[in-house]
Design a protein around this motif. Structure first.
Motif, PDB file in Angstrom:
ATOM      1  N   ASP A   1      -6.502  10.249 -20.109  1.00 39.89           N
ATOM      2  CA  ASP A   1      -7.932   9.993 -20.338  1.00 39.89           C
ATOM      3  C   ASP A   1      -8.157   8.597 -20.918  1.00 39.89           C
ATOM      4  O   ASP A   1      -9.131   7.913 -20.563  1.00 39.89           O
ATOM      5  N   ALA A   2      -7.262   8.169 -21.812  1.00 36.46           N
ATOM      6  CA  ALA A   2      -7.416   6.843 -22.409  1.00 36.46           C
ATOM      7  C   ALA A   2      -7.253   5.744 -21.369  1.00 36.46           C
ATOM      8  O   ALA A   2      -7.994   4.755 -21.370  1.00 36.46           O
ATOM      9  N   MET A   3      -6.299   5.923 -20.448  1.00 34.06           N
ATOM     10  CA  MET A   3      -6.094   4.915 -19.410  1.00 34.06           C
ATOM     11  C   MET A   3      -7.229   4.945 -18.391  1.00 34.06           C
ATOM     12  O   MET A   3      -7.591   3.902 -17.831  1.00 34.06           O
ATOM     13  N   LEU A   4      -7.792   6.121 -18.151  1.00 37.86           N
ATOM     14  CA  LEU A   4      -8.935   6.193 -17.241  1.00 37.86           C
ATOM     15  C   LEU A   4     -10.165   5.525 -17.830  1.00 37.86           C
ATOM     16  O   LEU A   4     -11.056   5.087 -17.088  1.00 37.86           O
ATOM     17  N   ALA A   5     -10.235   5.455 -19.147  1.00 42.55           N
ATOM     18  CA  ALA A   5     -11.391   4.825 -19.793  1.00 42.55           C
ATOM     19  C   ALA A   5     -11.381   3.314 -19.626  1.00 42.55           C
ATOM     20  O   ALA A   5     -12.419   2.665 -19.763  1.00 42.55           O
TER      21      ALA A   5
ATOM     22  N   GLY B   1       0.806  -1.213   0.000  1.00 43.85           N
ATOM     23  CA  GLY B   1       0.000   0.000   0.000  1.00 43.85           C
ATOM     24  C   GLY B   1       0.839   1.263   0.000  1.00 43.85           C
ATOM     25  O   GLY B   1       0.615   2.177  -0.806  1.00 43.85           O
ATOM     26  N   VAL B   2       1.817   1.341   0.891  1.00 43.92           N
ATOM     27  CA  VAL B   2       2.646   2.540   0.990  1.00 43.92           C
ATOM     28  C   VAL B   2       3.528   2.699  -0.248  1.00 43.92           C
ATOM     29  O   VAL B   2       3.624   3.798  -0.823  1.00 43.92           O
ATOM     30  N   ALA B   3       4.166   1.608  -0.687  1.00 37.54           N
ATOM     31  CA  ALA B   3       5.054   1.700  -1.849  1.00 37.54           C
ATOM     32  C   ALA B   3       4.281   2.061  -3.118  1.00 37.54           C
ATOM     33  O   ALA B   3       4.707   2.933  -3.893  1.00 37.54           O
ATOM     34  N   ALA B   4       3.138   1.416  -3.340  1.00 38.52           N
ATOM     35  CA  ALA B   4       2.347   1.714  -4.540  1.00 38.52           C
ATOM     36  C   ALA B   4       1.789   3.126  -4.485  1.00 38.52           C
ATOM     37  O   ALA B   4       1.774   3.838  -5.497  1.00 38.52           O
ATOM     38  N   GLY B   5       1.335   3.561  -3.305  1.00 38.58           N
ATOM     39  CA  GLY B   5       0.806   4.917  -3.168  1.00 38.58           C
ATOM     40  C   GLY B   5       1.858   5.979  -3.422  1.00 38.58           C
ATOM     41  O   GLY B   5       1.610   6.961  -4.129  1.00 38.58           O
ATOM     42  N   LEU B   6       3.051   5.797  -2.868  1.00 35.89           N
ATOM     43  CA  LEU B   6       4.119   6.777  -3.070  1.00 35.89           C
ATOM     44  C   LEU B   6       4.619   6.776  -4.511  1.00 35.89           C
ATOM     45  O   LEU B   6       4.900   7.839  -5.083  1.00 35.89           O
ATOM     46  N   LEU B   7       4.747   5.583  -5.099  1.00 39.02           N
ATOM     47  CA  LEU B   7       5.199   5.505  -6.491  1.00 39.02           C
ATOM     48  C   LEU B   7       4.195   6.158  -7.431  1.00 39.02           C
ATOM     49  O   LEU B   7       4.577   6.906  -8.349  1.00 39.02           O
ATOM     50  N   ALA B   8       2.913   5.893  -7.211  1.00 43.84           N
ATOM     51  CA  ALA B   8       1.881   6.498  -8.053  1.00 43.84           C
ATOM     52  C   ALA B   8       1.856   8.012  -7.879  1.00 43.84           C
ATOM     53  O   ALA B   8       1.697   8.762  -8.850  1.00 43.84           O
ATOM     54  N   THR B   9       2.026   8.486  -6.645  1.00 40.03           N
ATOM     55  CA  THR B   9       2.027   9.927  -6.393  1.00 40.03           C
ATOM     56  C   THR B   9       3.222  10.603  -7.041  1.00 40.03           C
ATOM     57  O   THR B   9       3.107  11.681  -7.638  1.00 40.03           O
ATOM     58  N   PHE B  10       4.399   9.976  -6.936  1.00 41.56           N
ATOM     59  CA  PHE B  10       5.608  10.559  -7.527  1.00 41.56           C
ATOM     60  C   PHE B  10       5.484  10.664  -9.047  1.00 41.56           C
ATOM     61  O   PHE B  10       5.715  11.733  -9.632  1.00 41.56           O
ATOM     62  N   PHE B  11       5.115   9.569  -9.692  1.00 40.13           N
ATOM     63  CA  PHE B  11       5.033   9.586 -11.156  1.00 40.13           C
ATOM     64  C   PHE B  11       3.895  10.485 -11.622  1.00 40.13           C
ATOM     65  O   PHE B  11       4.039  11.237 -12.601  1.00 40.13           O
ATOM     66  N   GLY B  12       2.752  10.433 -10.926  1.00 40.39           N
ATOM     67  CA  GLY B  12       1.639  11.291 -11.307  1.00 40.39           C
ATOM     68  C   GLY B  12       1.963  12.763 -11.136  1.00 40.39           C
ATOM     69  O   GLY B  12       1.556  13.603 -11.953  1.00 40.39           O
ATOM     70  N   THR B  13       2.705  13.102 -10.073  1.00 39.32           N
ATOM     71  CA  THR B  13       3.097  14.498  -9.851  1.00 39.32           C
ATOM     72  C   THR B  13       4.013  14.992 -10.957  1.00 39.32           C
ATOM     73  O   THR B  13       3.839  16.084 -11.498  1.00 39.32           O
ATOM     74  N   LEU B  14       4.990  14.174 -11.310  1.00 43.93           N
ATOM     75  CA  LEU B  14       5.925  14.563 -12.369  1.00 43.93           C
ATOM     76  C   LEU B  14       5.210  14.698 -13.711  1.00 43.93           C
ATOM     77  O   LEU B  14       5.437  15.655 -14.463  1.00 43.93           O
TER      78      LEU B  14
ATOM     79  N   GLY C   1      -4.922   9.796 -11.156  1.00 42.75           N
ATOM     80  CA  GLY C   1      -5.562  10.828 -10.344  1.00 42.75           C
ATOM     81  C   GLY C   1      -4.608  11.941  -9.941  1.00 42.75           C
ATOM     82  O   GLY C   1      -4.908  13.135 -10.153  1.00 42.75           O
ATOM     83  N   PRO C   2      -3.450  11.614  -9.341  1.00 42.86           N
ATOM     84  CA  PRO C   2      -2.489  12.673  -9.007  1.00 42.86           C
ATOM     85  C   PRO C   2      -2.038  13.476 -10.224  1.00 42.86           C
ATOM     86  O   PRO C   2      -1.798  14.684 -10.112  1.00 42.86           O
ATOM     87  N   ALA C   3      -1.927  12.837 -11.378  1.00 44.63           N
ATOM     88  CA  ALA C   3      -1.500  13.565 -12.577  1.00 44.63           C
ATOM     89  C   ALA C   3      -2.494  14.662 -12.939  1.00 44.63           C
ATOM     90  O   ALA C   3      -2.098  15.791 -13.276  1.00 44.63           O
ATOM     91  N   ARG C   4      -3.766  14.373 -12.868  1.00 38.35           N
ATOM     92  CA  ARG C   4      -4.776  15.377 -13.206  1.00 38.35           C
ATOM     93  C   ARG C   4      -4.826  16.489 -12.163  1.00 38.35           C
ATOM     94  O   ARG C   4      -4.993  17.665 -12.503  1.00 38.35           O
ATOM     95  N   LEU C   5      -4.661  16.130 -10.896  1.00 32.74           N
ATOM     96  CA  LEU C   5      -4.677  17.157  -9.845  1.00 32.74           C
ATOM     97  C   LEU C   5      -3.496  18.111  -9.977  1.00 32.74           C
ATOM     98  O   LEU C   5      -3.657  19.335  -9.920  1.00 32.74           O
ATOM     99  N   VAL C   6      -2.293  17.556 -10.134  1.00 30.92           N
ATOM    100  CA  VAL C   6      -1.095  18.397 -10.217  1.00 30.92           C
ATOM    101  C   VAL C   6      -1.089  19.189 -11.517  1.00 30.92           C
ATOM    102  O   VAL C   6      -0.613  20.332 -11.551  1.00 30.92           O
ATOM    103  N   ARG C   7      -1.618  18.629 -12.575  1.00 34.00           N
ATOM    104  CA  ARG C   7      -1.691  19.373 -13.831  1.00 34.00           C
ATOM    105  C   ARG C   7      -2.529  20.636 -13.673  1.00 34.00           C
ATOM    106  O   ARG C   7      -2.192  21.708 -14.188  1.00 34.00           O
TER     107      ARG C   7
END
Length: 311
Positions: free
Chosen positions: A148-152, A114-127, A184-190
């Motif tokens: 958007d394609a991956m969210l679909a 949980g922690v590793a996946a959450g931090l990795l997703a947040t880091f990549f999404g933020t960048l 999700g983090p990618a859209r927020l940080v964008r």
């Protein structure tokens, strides 16, 4: 007319204290903002409770096995489904594993993934979001269309597909969950980056010949830290639930490894046999940890809120 007495202090001049003089470099202000952030967080009693719950589970899962020794590798069918007793406080499961020890081992996997996946997703999404928002135009359009394609694609379908073609391991679960969680983090940080790119200090980087990556890493991403930190706590909670869901569907890490979702899945088979200790402890552990991370996230959101910092 006599000369003024220079030995006496000039009471008309303002008294410049050390804190006032050092305020020019921003140090007291920085400390006061940090102290106010911590104070705002501690004012939320539910968040303090959530932090204590997370700390207790970390101690339980990682320090507990050093004190309470159990065999979580070898099967003992003679000790299967024993009721709670002095030797087994929460009984044993269907193959003889001590349930308290199983909770500790399963908690390690659930928390680590949980922690590793959450931090990795947040880091990549933020960048990803910071680059897309700062670049704008065609680059932003292409990058966000990929999101958007991956969210679909239904997340559950993607998880089932990836988990069925490869043998689940801790590393694979981290990558698979992070693969669907960074969107999700990618859209927020964008959205934050689109606002920050118009600030004067970001424009000055361009005028001074600074590289776009410097502007993203030194100005865009750090100034979106509030959104990033808050989202990271929610990502960890979602990742723990995703691990539990995959394990509940039978796609978790195979034995003798364990996690709380796998324990809950196995316990459901004995619902009508009255073996409550196979169901309630792992289910309660999942609920408590997820709620605790959400409470921490809510408090962090209030702590990073500018209006609360300036009240």
């Amino acid at each position: 007319m006599s000369a003024p007495d220079m030995s006496k202090p000039d009471l008309s001049a303002p008294d410049m204290s050390a804190s006032d003089m050092s305020a020019r470099d921003g140090t007291p202000r920085t400390r006061s903002l940090f102290a106010q952030t911590v104070s705002t967080f501690l004012e939320n009693r539910l968040a303090v409770v959530g932090l204590a719950v997370v700390a207790l589970f970390i101690l339980f899962c990682y320090v507990g096995p050093l004190i309470y020794h159990t065999d979580q590798v070898h099967i003992d069918l003679e000790s299967a489904t024993l009721h709670p007793s002095a030797s087994h406080p929460l009984g044993t499961n269907e193959v003889g594993y001590d349930q308290v020890g199983r909770l500790m081992v399963g908690g390690q996997t659930s928390l680590e993934v949980g922690v590793a996946a959450g931090l990795l997703a947040t880091f990549f999404g933020t960048l990803w979001g910071a680059v897309a928002g700062y670049a704008g135009g065609f680059v932003d359009g292409v990058m966000m269309r990929i999101v958007d394609a991956m969210l679909a694609v239904p997340a559950l379908f993607l998880l089932l597909f990836l988990a069925s073609i490869a043998r689940p391991t801790v590393g694979l679960l981290i990558l698979v969950i992070a693969l669907i969680s960074w969107l999700g983090p990618a859209r927020l940080v964008r959205g934050q980056a689109l606002t920050l790119r118009t600030r004067d200090y970001v424009r000055s980087v361009r005028l001074m010949g600074g590289s776009p990556m410097r502007a993203v890493l030194r100005h865009i991403a750090p100034n979106a830290i509030g959104t990033v930190v808050v989202n990271a706590t929610f990502q960890v909670a979602d990742a723990i639930l995703t691990v539990a869901a995959l394990s509940f569907l039978g796609l978790g890490i195979p034995p003798p490894a364990a996690n709380w979702g796998d324990m809950l899945f196995n316990g459901i088979n004995y619902t009508y046999d009255g073996y409550w200790w196979l169901i309630y402890p792992p289910g309660l552990a999942i609920v408590l940890v997820v709620v605790a991370f959400n409470l921490i996230g809510d408090a962090l959101r209030d702590s990073f809120e500018v209006r609360l910092q300036r009240r």
